[in-house]
Design a protein around this motif. Structure first.
Motif: not given
Length: 346
Positions: A31, A63, A65, A106, A108, A149, A154
């Motif tokens: 990140t 990552g 989202v 990735q 996330w 992820h 998380y």
């Protein structure tokens, strides 16, 4: 020291399903928060292109989202939803593919603000759908696969860990029952992308709040944990440890990636301080640098087939040419990871 004899083990091709890699080096997800309002721009595309054109076999993006209100609490973490953000990722893919590289996002969700016990089953279904939509978009954009992820405390990992999952419904209970949310996410993603699109799953024993935590305390427990994920559709496991050379269980030298491959038969990615000496946190909090570590042990394990791929994080963060320098035996030119080097993030 020159490693050009044995280092070639890291530069053998790897193929699984539609994923064809020129070598075994993976750029680990890191990140950076360089995507204003969640939109990756040309700086992000150029950042990944530089690693691809310098010999990284596979890039796993930072990552990204999903489309859910709780998925991020950081404004400059990239989104994997919305037309503008997805157009940005299309440019990233084009830049990486333009120099012959391979790249997967990735996917996330940063997790619940409290515990996952606060989510209703209807809310869980929305999150599963959001993961699946992101998987669909990854394939549509031309990515070479995707990674979920499921590590580091998380969202998915919060369901795994008994300390953050107090649920008593089908998403809680013993360790196998706590895999239910991940299973539903994996199954939904697999339906969205079809059977040949590579699906990587990242998991960890350690947690951000507890480096000594273990979901599975024995190989038998680890197998119980992994089997539902395999059955759901995972192709490759990305096994996150803090130090790749440390054995996962007593009475065996195998690390987490080694045990995961042995128990599942699936390809695995090892990760954890590859190319570094010393503690990451000490380099930031105490001003200490992390010099480049010898890679003899890593190469030996790779040659023995303990794992299949090697993820490199911080070393590649500060040195885009790390893979090429390792391949050519130019280890004296490697840029050490230090606080000063970190500021460049080039």
């Amino acid at each position: 020291m020159n490693y050009t004899g044995s280092v070639q083990a890291m530069f053998k091709p790897f193929t699984f399903k539609s994923l064809n890699l020129s070598n075994r080096i993976v750029m680990a997800p890191m990140t950076r928060q360089y995507s204003p309002d969640g939109v990756p721009g040309m700086e992000v595309a150029e950042y990944y292109r530089r690693r691809a054109e310098n010999g990284v076999g596979l890039i796993v993006t930072e990552g990204t989202v999903i489309n859910h209100p709780d998925s991020s609490n950081q404004i400059n973490v990239p989104h994997f939803f919305g037309e503008v953000a997805l157009n940005g990722w299309a440019k990233v893919v084009a830049e990486v593919h333009g120099v012959g590289g391979k790249i997967i996002p990735q996917i996330w969700h940063m997790g619940a603000r409290g515990s996952v016990g606060e989510y209703s089953e209807s809310e869980i279904r929305k999150m599963v759908d959001a993961f699946a939509q992101a998987a669909f978009e990854a394939k549509q954009l031309g990515f070479d696969g995707m990674e979920l992820h499921g590590a580091h405390e998380y969202l998915i990992d919060q369901f795994f860990w008994e300390k953050t999952n107090p649920r008593t419904d089908r998403y809680g209970g013993d360790m196998v029952r706590r895999t239910r949310f991940a299973v539903e996410v994996i199954e939904a993603c697999r339906r969205a992308v079809g059977p040949e699109f590579p699906l990587v799953f990242r998991f960890s024993q350690w947690k951000g709040s507890d480096y000594t935590a273990k979901l599975a305390k024995t190989p038998s427990e680890l197998e119980q944990f992994l089997v539902p994920l395999v059955d759901a559709g995972v192709d490759i496991f990305h096994c996150s440890t803090r130090r790749f050379w440390e054995p996962e269980f007593e009475d065996s030298p195998l690390n987490l990636a080694g045990w995961t491959k042995k128990l599942t038969g699936k390809p695995t990615i090892t990760v954890g301080s590859v190319g570094l000496d010393g503690e990451f946190l000490s380099s930031l909090t105490e001003g200490k640098g992390a010099g480049n570590a010898k890679i003899d042990s890593l190469i030996d394990r790779l040659e023995r087939g303990e794992f299949d791929l090697v993820a490199v994080g911080r070393a590649l963060l500060v040195d885009p040419s790390w893979a090429r320098k390792i391949r050519d035996g130019r280890t004296d030119e490697l840029i050490p990871f230090t606080s000063e080097a970190l500021k460049t993030l080039y």
